[in-house]
Design an enzyme around this catalytic site. Sequence first.
Site, PDB file in Angstrom:
ATOM      1  N   SER A 142       0.856  -1.187   0.000  1.00 39.23           N
ATOM      2  CA  SER A 142       0.000   0.000   0.000  1.00 39.23           C
ATOM      3  C   SER A 142       0.888   1.231   0.000  1.00 39.23           C
ATOM      4  O   SER A 142       2.001   1.201   0.561  1.00 39.23           O
ATOM      5  CB  SER A 142      -0.897   0.021   1.234  1.00 39.23           C
ATOM      6  OG  SER A 142      -1.510   1.295   1.397  1.00 39.23           O
ATOM      7  N   TYR A 155      -1.306  -0.764  10.283  1.00 40.28           N
ATOM      8  CA  TYR A 155      -1.471  -1.110   8.873  1.00 40.28           C
ATOM      9  C   TYR A 155      -0.263  -0.665   8.056  1.00 40.28           C
ATOM     10  O   TYR A 155       0.284  -1.439   7.257  1.00 40.28           O
ATOM     11  CB  TYR A 155      -2.743  -0.465   8.332  1.00 40.28           C
ATOM     12  CG  TYR A 155      -3.024  -0.754   6.878  1.00 40.28           C
ATOM     13  CD1 TYR A 155      -3.588  -1.964   6.488  1.00 40.28           C
ATOM     14  CD2 TYR A 155      -2.732   0.181   5.888  1.00 40.28           C
ATOM     15  CE1 TYR A 155      -3.850  -2.236   5.161  1.00 40.28           C
ATOM     16  CE2 TYR A 155      -2.991  -0.077   4.561  1.00 40.28           C
ATOM     17  CZ  TYR A 155      -3.548  -1.287   4.189  1.00 40.28           C
ATOM     18  OH  TYR A 155      -3.800  -1.549   2.872  1.00 40.28           O
TER      19      TYR A 155
END
Length: 251
Positions: A142, A155
């Site tokens: 990501s 995350y």
Amino acid sequence: MDLDLTGKRALVTGGSRGIGRAIVRALIERGATVAATYYHEGETASELIAELEQSQNGSFAVRADVSNPQSVAELAQQVSQKLGQVDILINNASIIGQAQLQEMPLPVWQQIMDTNLTSVYLVTQAMLPMMGNGGSIINISSNLAVVGMRGKTHYSASKAGVIGLTRSLCKEVGKQGIRVNVVSPGIIETEQIGDLTPEQRTRYAYLSALGRLGQPEEVAAAVLFLASDLASFITGSTLAIDGGVGGIAAL
């Protein structure tokens, strides 16, 4: 060289929705036989199972918890029995959460790490004996791995770990003819952003140099490229599919 993947055998983790589902479809359209994992039973899983059966090329779905060693061992056994070998591995399974680090319970941190990073270790380790010369491993990270975001320390850290794992693994398996790369999406139109307000969607689109959010199919196209012979001398790379958001700190 082209994007024809006829005869290739692929495993996609987290294939029932969003980016994973788009990757599964793209691989099948290009001729690959696909094993796809899902975790939650329900409509999306049923649709995935039906879609793979309709391909009539030996593709199949497996319910698996890719953060659990025993479940991954069972997954590997099924893949070995039905596919024999794996030419393309896409580690896509992932979860996201919202929690400030100061208030984050350890189990929340561990769940994100186990699902997003430990799963890549477990699945890749299990699949490597089935891979050989020409194999391609593609790990989905990501842009938050490098940009960061408030409430996403767990995350972002897990996705940064995916990049580090990839950079080192490519040096371990390169002599076997196996390539390892990262696809790093930005804000993509999936179920994960379904709770964004119209104002937030407009803001995120504005951050993109292209002035819009990305589509799952655009991430899948990058995966196809890295899986194909067109990328035969690309390994250890991170391909950002973020519309030019890059290192903007406003996230």
